[in-house]
Each structure stands twice: as structure tokens, then as C-alpha cells.
Write a protein that holds these residues in place. Structure first.
Motif, PDB file in Angstrom:
ATOM      1  N   ALA A   1      52.156  46.557  40.652  1.00 34.72           N
ATOM      2  CA  ALA A   1      53.004  45.371  40.597  1.00 34.72           C
ATOM      3  C   ALA A   1      52.073  44.167  40.704  1.00 34.72           C
ATOM      4  N   HIS A   2      52.435  43.070  40.030  1.00 30.42           N
ATOM      5  CA  HIS A   2      51.545  41.911  39.968  1.00 30.42           C
ATOM      6  C   HIS A   2      52.102  40.659  40.630  1.00 30.42           C
ATOM      7  N   CYS A   3      53.330  40.737  41.170  1.00 35.82           N
ATOM      8  CA  CYS A   3      53.934  39.584  41.834  1.00 35.82           C
ATOM      9  C   CYS A   3      55.012  40.078  42.797  1.00 35.82           C
ATOM     10  N   HIS A   4      55.587  39.163  43.558  1.00 35.06           N
ATOM     11  CA  HIS A   4      56.629  39.510  44.525  1.00 35.06           C
ATOM     12  C   HIS A   4      57.786  40.237  43.858  1.00 35.06           C
ATOM     13  N   ALA A   5      58.297  39.672  42.773  1.00 38.56           N
ATOM     14  CA  ALA A   5      59.480  40.242  42.120  1.00 38.56           C
ATOM     15  C   ALA A   5      59.218  41.667  41.631  1.00 38.56           C
ATOM     16  N   GLU A   6      58.068  41.897  41.006  1.00 40.21           N
ATOM     17  CA  GLU A   6      57.738  43.246  40.528  1.00 40.21           C
ATOM     18  C   GLU A   6      57.602  44.222  41.689  1.00 40.21           C
ATOM     19  N   ALA A   7      57.012  43.774  42.786  1.00 37.25           N
ATOM     20  CA  ALA A   7      56.839  44.647  43.955  1.00 37.25           C
ATOM     21  C   ALA A   7      58.185  45.040  44.545  1.00 37.25           C
ATOM     22  N   LEU A   8      59.080  44.077  44.703  1.00 35.69           N
ATOM     23  CA  LEU A   8      60.389  44.368  45.272  1.00 35.69           C
ATOM     24  C   LEU A   8      61.211  45.248  44.338  1.00 35.69           C
ATOM     25  N   SER A   9      61.071  45.039  43.049  1.00 33.98           N
ATOM     26  CA  SER A   9      61.751  45.882  42.067  1.00 33.98           C
ATOM     27  C   SER A   9      61.238  47.318  42.139  1.00 33.98           C
TER      28      SER A   9
ATOM     29  N   GLN B   1      53.591  36.634  53.099  1.00 31.13           N
ATOM     30  CA  GLN B   1      55.037  36.418  53.072  1.00 31.13           C
ATOM     31  C   GLN B   1      55.768  37.644  52.546  1.00 31.13           C
ATOM     32  N   LEU B   2      55.131  38.358  51.636  1.00 33.43           N
ATOM     33  CA  LEU B   2      55.738  39.549  51.052  1.00 33.43           C
ATOM     34  C   LEU B   2      55.717  40.733  52.010  1.00 33.43           C
ATOM     35  N   LEU B   3      54.720  40.813  52.861  1.00 34.42           N
ATOM     36  CA  LEU B   3      54.522  41.969  53.738  1.00 34.42           C
ATOM     37  C   LEU B   3      55.770  42.349  54.545  1.00 34.42           C
ATOM     38  N   PRO B   4      56.402  41.436  55.291  1.00 30.34           N
ATOM     39  CA  PRO B   4      57.591  41.830  56.055  1.00 30.34           C
ATOM     40  C   PRO B   4      58.762  42.267  55.163  1.00 30.34           C
TER      41      PRO B   4
ATOM     42  N   LEU C   1      58.344  45.891  54.342  1.00 32.52           N
ATOM     43  CA  LEU C   1      58.670  46.752  55.474  1.00 32.52           C
ATOM     44  C   LEU C   1      60.167  46.806  55.754  1.00 32.52           C
ATOM     45  N   VAL C   2      60.875  45.737  55.454  1.00 30.39           N
ATOM     46  CA  VAL C   2      62.331  45.755  55.616  1.00 30.39           C
ATOM     47  C   VAL C   2      62.940  46.756  54.638  1.00 30.39           C
ATOM     48  N   ARG C   3      62.431  46.780  53.426  1.00 31.68           N
ATOM     49  CA  ARG C   3      62.968  47.683  52.395  1.00 31.68           C
ATOM     50  C   ARG C   3      62.542  49.127  52.590  1.00 31.68           C
ATOM     51  N   GLN C   4      61.308  49.336  53.090  1.00 30.79           N
ATOM     52  CA  GLN C   4      60.820  50.691  53.359  1.00 30.79           C
ATOM     53  C   GLN C   4      60.037  50.665  54.669  1.00 30.79           C
ATOM     54  N   PRO C   5      60.735  50.821  55.801  1.00 30.93           N
ATOM     55  CA  PRO C   5      60.096  50.681  57.112  1.00 30.93           C
ATOM     56  C   PRO C   5      58.932  51.637  57.370  1.00 30.93           C
ATOM     57  N   ALA C   6      58.910  52.802  56.749  1.00 30.64           N
ATOM     58  CA  ALA C   6      57.837  53.772  56.983  1.00 30.64           C
ATOM     59  C   ALA C   6      56.600  53.500  56.118  1.00 30.64           C
ATOM     60  N   LEU C   7      56.670  52.498  55.259  1.00 29.56           N
ATOM     61  CA  LEU C   7      55.572  52.186  54.352  1.00 29.56           C
ATOM     62  C   LEU C   7      54.341  51.730  55.123  1.00 29.56           C
ATOM     63  N   GLU C   8      53.198  52.361  54.858  1.00 30.57           N
ATOM     64  CA  GLU C   8      51.932  51.932  55.453  1.00 30.57           C
ATOM     65  C   GLU C   8      51.304  50.931  54.491  1.00 30.57           C
ATOM     66  N   ILE C   9      50.993  49.753  54.998  1.00 27.30           N
ATOM     67  CA  ILE C   9      50.468  48.686  54.142  1.00 27.30           C
ATOM     68  C   ILE C   9      49.048  48.332  54.557  1.00 27.30           C
ATOM     69  N   LEU C  10      48.159  48.361  53.584  1.00 29.99           N
ATOM     70  CA  LEU C  10      46.775  47.945  53.767  1.00 29.99           C
ATOM     71  C   LEU C  10      46.611  46.629  53.011  1.00 29.99           C
ATOM     72  N   VAL C  11      46.259  45.583  53.722  1.00 29.76           N
ATOM     73  CA  VAL C  11      46.066  44.271  53.102  1.00 29.76           C
ATOM     74  C   VAL C  11      44.630  44.188  52.608  1.00 29.76           C
TER      75      VAL C  11
ATOM     76  N   MET D   1      48.060  41.850  60.581  1.00 31.31           N
ATOM     77  CA  MET D   1      48.358  42.906  61.552  1.00 31.31           C
ATOM     78  C   MET D   1      49.628  42.579  62.333  1.00 31.31           C
ATOM     79  N   ARG D   2      49.789  41.323  62.685  1.00 30.62           N
ATOM     80  CA  ARG D   2      50.986  40.899  63.424  1.00 30.62           C
ATOM     81  C   ARG D   2      52.249  41.130  62.607  1.00 30.62           C
ATOM     82  N   ARG D   3      52.137  40.947  61.304  1.00 33.33           N
ATOM     83  CA  ARG D   3      53.303  41.124  60.429  1.00 33.33           C
ATOM     84  C   ARG D   3      53.542  42.572  60.024  1.00 33.33           C
ATOM     85  N   GLY D   4      52.669  43.481  60.468  1.00 30.36           N
ATOM     86  CA  GLY D   4      52.940  44.895  60.235  1.00 30.36           C
ATOM     87  C   GLY D   4      51.957  45.651  59.366  1.00 30.36           C
TER      88      GLY D   4
END
Length: 177
Positions: free
Chosen positions: A34-42, A65-68, A71-81, A95-98
Motif C-alpha cells: 500500500a502506498h498511502c493511508h487510504a490504500e492501507a486501510l482498504s 497518524q496511521l499507526l493507531p 491497530l484499531v482495525r486489527q489489534p493483533a497486528l505487529e507494526i514495525l516502523v 512505540m507509544r502509539r503501539g
């Protein structure tokens, strides 16, 4: 070797995402880009992912801003920034945002996989996040290296007085020995 893992790669650099998808595929990991917020959420609404590599800067949009939202959409998702412009402040905020981990570009596919493996699923095995002092030291070392060891140039780049930087360098060298 095939895993049942699905990764979501969110980065505005299409070539980087494509190369990373191929490299992960060779490791048996299926990855969507995904290349932007909308594509990622889709992508999240259409598929379940176990892991996500999120670029901090998405062509003017903030990965922080996208990170939380992810996690709201998939709480078990492990995210590496992942970022090309690492700083202590953004690492702490991620890290504070998850975020599960934070790496600076350039990285290899093996470093990404290791970045996730470092985050064990059981909390007692999860390594402590680096302290602010450790992150500050790493940042100082990175800038010092960029300025080829020149303390004065490094102090200017860090917007720090040269003597303050010298004290930090001296204090850390005593602490390490």
C-alpha cells in the motif's frame, strides 16, 4: 519454506515495496503493498495481516497518524516502523502509539524479519525498549559518523554546544569501559 504469514508493506516508494515483496516471497512470506493511508486501510478491510512494515513519511502523510488506525482495525497486528529520517522523538512516539519496533533505512529483508522476531509473543520475553539515553547515544554516534568524527561539526548539526557533546562522549566512554 512457506509460512502462513501475511505482511502489509506501507511505503510511498513503489519500487521499494516491490523489491521487498519479492524478497519476502523468497522467504515464504506473502506480502501486500500500500502506498498511502487510504490504500492501507482498504487492504486491512479486505485481508487479515499478522505483520506490517510502516514507513514514517508517506508522501506528506504521517505514518504515526496511521499507526493507531491500523491497530484499531486489527489489534493483533505487529507494526514495525521504518524511516529514513530516524530521531529519538519519533522512535519514542512510534512505540507509544503501539509500534512493536522501529528501524532506520536502509534495511535488508533479514533485518526486517529479525526486527519482528525480537518482539516475542510473550511479554516476559519481549526485550525492553531502548532507554532515551541509549537512543540519544545512537543518534549522536550516527551524526558523529556522518561528520567523520568531527566533534565541532557534529555539535553544530545536533544544535548542541561542543563542550556538552564532548562531556557526553567522555561520560559514555567511561561508562562503557
Amino acid at each position: 519454506m512457506t509460512t502462513n504469514e501475511r505482511w502489509l508493506l506501507i511505503d510511498d516508494d513503489a519500487a521499494f515495496v516491490e523489491v521487498l515483496q519479492r524478497a519476502l516471497g523468497r522467504q515464504g512470506i506473502e506480502a501486500a503493498g500500500a502506498h498511502c493511508h487510504a490504500e492501507a486501510l482498504s487492504a486491512l478491510s479486505e485481508n487479515a495481516f499478522q505483520k506490517c512494515v510502516l514507513d514514517l513519511n508517506l508522501a506528506g502523510e504521517s505514518g504515526l497518524q496511521l499507526l493507531p488506525e491500523l491497530l484499531v482495525r486489527q489489534p493483533a497486528l505487529e507494526i514495525l516502523v521504518l524511516t529514513g529520517y530516524g530521531s529519538i522523538a519519533t522512535a519514542v512516539e512510534a512505540m507509544r502509539r503501539g509500534a512493536a519496533n522501529y528501524l532506520c533505512k536502509p534495511v535488508t529483508v533479514h533485518q526486517l524479519i529479525s526486527g519482528f522476531k525480537a518482539m516475542a509473543t510473550t511479554p516476559e520475553l519481549r526485550p525492553e525498549p531502548p532507554s532515551v539515553e541509549e537512543m540519544e547515544w545512537e543518534h549522536i554516534q550516527r551524526v558523529l559518523n556522518e561528520h567523520e568524527g568531527n566533534v565541532s561539526a557534529t555539535a553544530r548539526a545536533l544544535q548542541m554546544h561542543r563542550r556538552t557533546l564532548q562531556r557526553k562522549l567522555q561520560k559514555h566512554s567511561r561508562w562503557r569501559n
